[in-house]
Design an enzyme around this catalytic site. Structure first.
Site, PDB file in Angstrom:
ATOM      1  CG  ASP A  10     -20.088  39.825 -51.300  1.00 17.99           C
ATOM      2  OD1 ASP A  10     -18.935  39.736 -51.575  1.00 17.99           O
ATOM      3  OD2 ASP A  10     -21.201  39.882 -49.838  1.00 17.99           O
ATOM      4  CG  HIS A  31     -12.289  39.534 -57.448  1.00 20.97           C
ATOM      5  ND1 HIS A  31     -13.596  39.252 -57.060  1.00 20.97           N
ATOM      6  CD2 HIS A  31     -11.103  40.428 -57.081  1.00 20.97           C
ATOM      7  CE1 HIS A  31     -12.846  40.134 -55.632  1.00 20.97           C
ATOM      8  NE2 HIS A  31     -11.866  40.716 -55.795  1.00 20.97           N
ATOM      9  CG  LEU A  81     -29.561  36.933 -70.394  1.00 22.50           C
ATOM     10  CD1 LEU A  81     -31.062  36.470 -69.725  1.00 22.50           C
ATOM     11  CD2 LEU A  81     -28.365  35.405 -70.323  1.00 22.50           C
TER      12      LEU A  81
HETATM   13  C1  IPE Z   1     -21.371  43.720 -53.039  1.00 25.35           C
HETATM   14  O1  IPE Z   1     -20.374  43.407 -52.294  1.00 25.35           O
HETATM   15  C2  IPE Z   1     -20.929  44.496 -54.294  1.00 25.35           C
HETATM   16  C3  IPE Z   1     -20.727  43.413 -54.948  1.00 25.35           C
HETATM   17  C4  IPE Z   1     -20.441  42.423 -55.142  1.00 25.35           C
HETATM   18  C5  IPE Z   1     -19.936  44.282 -56.623  1.00 25.35           C
HETATM   19  P1  IPE Z   1     -19.240  44.075 -51.150  1.00 25.35           P
HETATM   20  O2  IPE Z   1     -18.838  43.093 -50.737  1.00 25.35           O
HETATM   21  O3  IPE Z   1     -18.885  45.571 -52.042  1.00 25.35           O
HETATM   22  O4  IPE Z   1     -20.725  44.612 -49.755  1.00 25.35           O
HETATM   23  P2  IPE Z   1     -20.143  44.365 -48.698  1.00 25.35           P
HETATM   24  O5  IPE Z   1     -19.452  45.729 -48.532  1.00 25.35           O
HETATM   25  O6  IPE Z   1     -20.157  43.912 -48.116  1.00 25.35           O
HETATM   26  O7  IPE Z   1     -21.760  45.076 -48.141  1.00 25.35           O
HETATM   27  C1  IPE Z   2     -17.925  40.121 -54.801  1.00 27.99           C
HETATM   28  O1  IPE Z   2     -16.625  39.836 -53.679  1.00 27.99           O
HETATM   29  C2  IPE Z   2     -16.963  40.753 -55.584  1.00 27.99           C
HETATM   30  C3  IPE Z   2     -16.804  42.391 -55.273  1.00 27.99           C
HETATM   31  C4  IPE Z   2     -17.415  43.605 -54.247  1.00 27.99           C
HETATM   32  C5  IPE Z   2     -15.869  42.780 -56.603  1.00 27.99           C
HETATM   33  P1  IPE Z   2     -16.268  40.112 -52.441  1.00 27.99           P
HETATM   34  O2  IPE Z   2     -14.602  40.854 -53.256  1.00 27.99           O
HETATM   35  O3  IPE Z   2     -16.493  41.199 -51.929  1.00 27.99           O
HETATM   36  O4  IPE Z   2     -15.417  39.213 -51.467  1.00 27.99           O
HETATM   37  P2  IPE Z   2     -15.125  38.493 -50.218  1.00 27.99           P
HETATM   38  O5  IPE Z   2     -16.920  39.886 -49.336  1.00 27.99           O
HETATM   39  O6  IPE Z   2     -15.071  39.597 -49.869  1.00 27.99           O
HETATM   40  O7  IPE Z   2     -15.539  37.595 -49.321  1.00 27.99           O
HETATM   41 MG    MG Z   3     -18.135  41.209 -50.495  1.00 21.19          MG
END
Ligand code: IPE
Ligand code: IPE
Ligand code: MG
Length: 253
Positions: free
Chosen positions: A33, A50, A144
Site C-alpha cells: 500500500d 504503481h 519460489l
Molecule cells: C489494499 O489497499 C489493496 C491493495 C494493496 C491491493 P487499499 O488502498 O485498497 O486499502 P484501503 O482502501 O486503504 O483499505
Molecule cells: C496500493 O497503493 C496499490 C493498489 C491498491 C492497487 P494505493 O493505490 O492504495 O496507494 P494509496 O494508498 O492511495 O497511497
Molecule cells: Mg491504498
C-alpha cells in the site's frame, strides 16, 4: 520507542547472510500500500506510483529467493479497487499485463512459479489469459511460489468456499461432520500454499482491507510507515528480523 530504535539500528547492519542464520518465514504476504501517496508527494500521476511499486515487488521476489522464503503473496488489486476511477483501473490492468510479459524470462531464470489468487470470473480477458499462460509456463518452477492476489477479496473467497462445501455435501462427497479447517482451506484460492507466517502492510495503515482473513489467523503482523515504492532491501530485512524476534505460541505456553 527504545526497543523500536534498537530494532532499526540492528536491522540496518543486518545482511542477507546474517538473517539466514535464523529461521526465515516460509510464507510472507504483503499488502503493498501507498503507491498513490508516493506519487502525490512528487506531483506525479498515481500510475507512476504503481509503476514504481512494481520495482519494489521485483526486489521482494529477489530477496525471497536469496533468503530461501518459499511463498510470497502480493496483494495487487482488491475486489474493492474496482471502485477507483476508470483510468486508474485501466492503467493498473495494463501494468499487470505488461509486467507479467516483461518478467517472464526473469521468472523462469529464477525458478519462480506464478499463481493467480482471486476471482477469475471478472478479470479482463486479456489480463486473465496472460496470467493463465504464465501459470502454465512457470508451473514446474520450484524456487519460489509468487501468488498474485488480483481481484482478490477474502470475504468473497470464503463465500465461494462455503458454496463449494454445500455442493460437495449435497452430492455426498463430504459428510457435514467431517468439514474442518483443513478441508475448508483446500477450497480457498490459496489452497496450494501454507498459511502466511508473516503479513507485512506498508504505508502506515493499520488494517487488513479484506486480505486473507482466514489464512492469517496465526500470522505475525508487521506494519511500517514506509510507502510501498520506498520499501527496499533494508525495509524487507527489517521486517524479517522483526519476525525472527517474535515468540509464536499458537495458543500454547
Ligand atoms: C489494499 O489497499 C489493496 C491493495 C494493496 C491491493 P487499499 O488502498 O485498497 O486499502 P484501503 O482502501 O486503504 O483499505
Ligand atoms: C496500493 O497503493 C496499490 C493498489 C491498491 C492497487 P494505493 O493505490 O492504495 O496507494 P494509496 O494508498 O492511495 O497511497
Ligand atoms: Mg491504498
Amino acid at each position: 520507542m527504545k526497543i523500536f530504535s534498537r530494532l532499526q539500528l540492528s536491522a540496518k547492519i543486518l545482511t542477507i547472510e546474517e538473517i539466514k542464520r535464523k529461521p526465515v518465514p516460509i510464507h510472507v504476504a504483503i499488502i503493498m500500500d501507498g503507491n498513490g501517496r508516493w506519487a502525490a508527494k512528487r506531483g506525479l500521476p498515481r500510475l507512476a506510483g504503481h509503476r514504481e511499486g512494481v520495482k519494489s515487488l521485483e526486489n521482494a521476489v529477489r530477496l525471497c529467493s536469496d533468503l530461501g522464503i518459499k511463498y510470497l503473496t502480493a496483494y495487487s488489486f482488491s475486489s474493492e479497487n474496482w471502485k477507483r476511477p476508470a483510468d486508474e483501473v485501466l492503467g493498473l490492468m495494463e501494468l499487470f499485463f505488461e509486467t507479467v510479459s516483461a518478467e517472464l524470462e526473469e521468472l523462469m531464470k529464477n525458478g519462480v512459479k506464478i499463481v493467480l489468487v482471486g476471482n477469475r470470473k471478472t478479470i479482463p480477458q486479456k489480463v486473465l489469459k496472460k496470467f493463465e499462460d504464465t501459470e502454465i509456463i512457470t508451473k514446474k518452477n520450484e524456487n519460489l511460489v509468487l501468488n498474485i492476489a488480483l481481484n482478490y477479496g477474502s470475504r468473497q473467497e470464503i463465500i465461494e468456499a462455503v458454496k463449494e462445501a454445500c455442493i460437495e455435501a449435497k452430492n455426498n462427497e463430504i459428510e457435514i461432520e467431517r468439514i474442518d479447517d483443513k478441508y475448508f482451506s483446500r477450497l480457498l484460492f490459496t489452497k496450494n500454499s501454507p498459511d502466511p507466517d508473516l503479513l507485512i502492510r506498508t504505508s502506515g495503515e493499520f488494517r487488513i482491507s479484506n486480505f486473507l482473513l482466514w489464512q492469517i489467523a496465526y500470522s505475525e503482523l508487521y506494519f511500517t510507515e514506509t510507502l510501498w515504492p520506498d520499501f527496499k532491501e533494508e525495509d524487507f530485512l527489517k521486517a524479517i528480523y522483526s519476525y525472527q524476534c517474535r515468540n509464536r505460541r499458537f495458543g500454547k505456553i
